[in-house]
Each structure stands twice: as C-alpha cells, then as structure tokens.
Write a protein that holds these residues in place. Structure first.
Motif, short mmCIF file in Angstrom:
data_model
loop_
_atom_site.label_atom_id
_atom_site.label_comp_id
_atom_site.label_asym_id
_atom_site.label_seq_id
_atom_site.Cartn_x
_atom_site.Cartn_y
_atom_site.Cartn_z
N LYS A 11 0.82 -1.20 0.00
CA LYS A 11 0.00 0.00 0.00
C LYS A 11 0.86 1.26 0.00
O LYS A 11 0.70 2.16 0.83
CB LYS A 11 -0.99 -0.01 1.17
CG LYS A 11 -2.09 -1.05 1.01
CD LYS A 11 -3.28 -0.79 1.92
CE LYS A 11 -4.41 -1.75 1.57
NZ LYS A 11 -5.63 -1.48 2.37
N SER B 40 -9.87 -1.22 15.85
CA SER B 40 -9.12 -0.58 14.75
C SER B 40 -9.38 -1.34 13.46
O SER B 40 -9.58 -2.55 13.46
CB SER B 40 -7.63 -0.55 15.07
OG SER B 40 -7.38 0.24 16.21
N ASN B 41 -9.35 -0.61 12.36
CA ASN B 41 -9.65 -1.21 11.06
C ASN B 41 -8.53 -2.11 10.58
O ASN B 41 -7.34 -1.77 10.72
CB ASN B 41 -9.90 -0.13 10.02
CG ASN B 41 -11.14 0.70 10.31
OD1 ASN B 41 -12.11 0.17 10.86
ND2 ASN B 41 -11.12 1.97 9.96
N SER B 42 -8.90 -3.23 10.00
CA SER B 42 -7.92 -4.09 9.34
C SER B 42 -7.58 -3.48 7.97
O SER B 42 -8.34 -2.66 7.44
CB SER B 42 -8.49 -5.50 9.15
OG SER B 42 -8.77 -6.09 10.40
N LYS B 43 -6.45 -3.89 7.42
CA LYS B 43 -6.01 -3.47 6.09
C LYS B 43 -5.85 -1.96 5.97
O LYS B 43 -5.99 -1.38 4.91
CB LYS B 43 -6.97 -3.99 5.01
CG LYS B 43 -7.12 -5.51 5.03
CD LYS B 43 -8.11 -5.99 4.00
CE LYS B 43 -8.29 -7.50 4.06
NZ LYS B 43 -9.28 -8.00 3.09
N GLN B 44 -5.53 -1.32 7.09
CA GLN B 44 -5.30 0.12 7.10
C GLN B 44 -4.04 0.43 7.89
O GLN B 44 -3.84 -0.08 8.99
CB GLN B 44 -6.49 0.84 7.74
CG GLN B 44 -6.31 2.35 7.88
CD GLN B 44 -7.50 3.02 8.55
OE1 GLN B 44 -8.65 2.60 8.36
NE2 GLN B 44 -7.24 4.04 9.34
N TRP B 45 -3.18 1.27 7.31
CA TRP B 45 -1.97 1.68 8.02
C TRP B 45 -2.34 2.62 9.17
O TRP B 45 -3.17 3.52 9.01
CB TRP B 45 -1.01 2.41 7.08
CG TRP B 45 -0.20 1.53 6.19
CD1 TRP B 45 -0.35 1.35 4.85
CD2 TRP B 45 0.92 0.71 6.57
NE1 TRP B 45 0.59 0.47 4.37
CE2 TRP B 45 1.39 0.06 5.40
CE3 TRP B 45 1.55 0.46 7.78
CZ2 TRP B 45 2.46 -0.81 5.42
CZ3 TRP B 45 2.63 -0.41 7.81
CH2 TRP B 45 3.08 -1.03 6.63
N TYR B 46 -1.69 2.42 10.29
CA TYR B 46 -1.80 3.34 11.43
C TYR B 46 -0.40 3.81 11.81
O TYR B 46 0.54 3.01 11.88
CB TYR B 46 -2.44 2.65 12.64
CG TYR B 46 -3.93 2.44 12.51
CD1 TYR B 46 -4.83 3.45 12.88
CD2 TYR B 46 -4.44 1.25 12.00
CE1 TYR B 46 -6.20 3.26 12.76
CE2 TYR B 46 -5.80 1.05 11.88
CZ TYR B 46 -6.68 2.06 12.26
OH TYR B 46 -8.04 1.87 12.13
N LEU C 24 0.14 -2.35 10.05
CA LEU C 24 -1.12 -2.71 9.42
C LEU C 24 -1.35 -4.19 9.65
O LEU C 24 -0.40 -4.98 9.56
CB LEU C 24 -1.07 -2.39 7.92
CG LEU C 24 -2.23 -2.80 7.01
CD1 LEU C 24 -2.31 -1.86 5.80
CD2 LEU C 24 -2.11 -4.25 6.51
N LYS D 119 -3.78 -7.60 8.51
CA LYS D 119 -4.77 -8.09 7.57
C LYS D 119 -6.08 -8.40 8.29
O LYS D 119 -7.17 -8.16 7.77
CB LYS D 119 -4.25 -9.35 6.87
CG LYS D 119 -3.31 -9.08 5.71
CD LYS D 119 -4.05 -8.46 4.54
CE LYS D 119 -3.20 -8.42 3.28
NZ LYS D 119 -3.03 -9.75 2.68
N SER E 129 4.80 2.56 12.09
CA SER E 129 3.51 2.32 11.46
C SER E 129 3.32 0.82 11.33
O SER E 129 4.28 0.06 11.24
CB SER E 129 3.43 3.00 10.09
OG SER E 129 4.46 2.55 9.24
#
Length: 225
Positions: free
Chosen positions: A55, A161-167, A90, A92, A88
């Motif tokens: 990503k 927290s959302n999966s498949k999203q960078w934090y 992420l 899955k 950072s």
C-alpha cells in the motif's frame, strides 16, 4: 533604529528565530536495506518475515502459522536525545479475542518491543511491548504472563481498529519507562537508568493460540520530538 538593529542580529545571528533541528534515527530504513542488521530470534516455529512494499510504503511482511519468532536489532539508543519512537503498522485481520494476560492467550498479530538489557544483572532488564490487541483494550497495561513485571504489555491498538489500514504511532519511550517501571525522576542518578535502551524488536506470533496472522510493519524512527 535600535529595533532594526536588533531584528538584524536576530535574523543573521540566528538568535531565537532558528528552529531547533529535529533529530531523527531511522533504525529500519527498509527501502535502503537497513533490515539486514536485524536478526531473527526463534521462540517456537519461525514466523516468516520479508521485505516488501505494501500500500505504497516499504514494509516488513510478517506471517505466522502457529509460530513465534521476532526480528531483533541490538542497538543502544539515547532516549534523552531521541525519546520518541515513531512506527507504522497494518494487520490483515485481528486475532480472535484472547485472554492476553494469560500464557495461553499471549499471542499478538503485531508487537514492537523496546528493551533495557540488564546484562549480568538480569534483574535490571526491563521491556515494554507495544501490542495490537485482539480485544478492545487500548491503553491497558499489564505484566507479561511469562516474564512477569520485567515486561510491560501496552495495548496500543485493539480489535476496534480497522484491518487493512496503516496506522501511524508515536510514543515517548523515555516517559513510558518511567511511568510503568517507577518514577525515579527525583533522583538524577536513578533517572539515568532509563536513558538508554539496548534493543528493539518486532514480533508477530500465534504459537499459543495455534492461529494464523499476517501483518506489516513500516519504518521505526526515533526522534527528538
């Protein structure tokens, strides 16, 4: 006239108007091959770690199938110069909710460790493990069920927290060490015991729960602010 002269001194002399430089230390430098300095440490079957691009950012892909191993960098870092750790990550998919304070539930889709190595004085070893929890427990801190009070677990992210999203994360490591291992700030000699960390590690593990996990880690950068 005096005002103009003062302004010139400030402008050309660099007094007050020059911003303080931001000190940074990128200990991964994934895109430039920095992960070659990191070593694998197996606890059970090895987790798979690979340099990739995910990503639109350089990343370390971690895949665990009933496995537990980490990537470790032995490096002394001065927290008085660069107290903030920026990273950072992420995932899955979050793990099924586990009893993470127990040995059977001590699995995490992603962890980032910092370690003070006590050496021969092993009782002085201290570590904080910043984890992506499988439960909505963000901000919770507990003793590791295997290592006890020497390793503090800090739930930085949770299942909400959302999966498949960078934090992107940022922690003041120096302050966290003082907060979670006892405030010795009033004694300058003792305060120095938190000045340096000796090791940083990442780990994705599922050996206790026998599950699967896949996660991605971006660069880990220490900074002065």
């Amino acid at each position: 006239m005096k005002v103009n002269r003062l302004f010139a001194i400030m402008l050309f002399g660099g007094v007050l108007v020059s911003p303080v430089a931001l000190a940074q230390l990128n200990i991964t430098d994934i895109a430039q091959g920095g992960m070659e300095a990191w070593k694998t440490k197996d606890i059970a079957a090895p987790t798979s770690y690979n340099v990739t691009d995910y990503k639109n950012r350089p990343a370390i892909q971690a895949r665990s199938d009933n496995a537990a191993s980490g990537l470790v960098l032995n490096k002394r870092i001065d927290l008085l110069e660069t107290p903030y750790m920026n990273w950072s990550w992420l995932v899955k998919k979050s793990l099924p909710e586990l009893q993470e304070t127990t040995k059977q539930g001590d699995d995490f889709v992603a962890r980032v460790y910092v370690v003070i190595d006590g050496g021969m004085k092993f009782w002085n070893t201290k570590s904080i493990s910043y984890v992506w929890s499988s439960s909505p427990a963000v901000g919770k801190v507990w003793n590791n069920p295997f290592a006890g009070a020497k390793v503090k677990m800090f739930a930085t992210r949770g299942s909400e927290s959302n999966s498949k999203q960078w934090y992107d994360e940022k922690r003041n490591i120096y302050q966290d060490l003082i907060d979670y291992f006892g405030d010795k700030g009033s004694d300058k000699a003792n305060q120095k015991s938190y000045r340096y960390i000796d090791m940083v590690a990442i780990m994705t593990d599922t050996d206790n729960s026998g599950t699967h996990a896949e996660s991605y880690y971006g660069d880990i950068i220490f900074s002065s602010r």
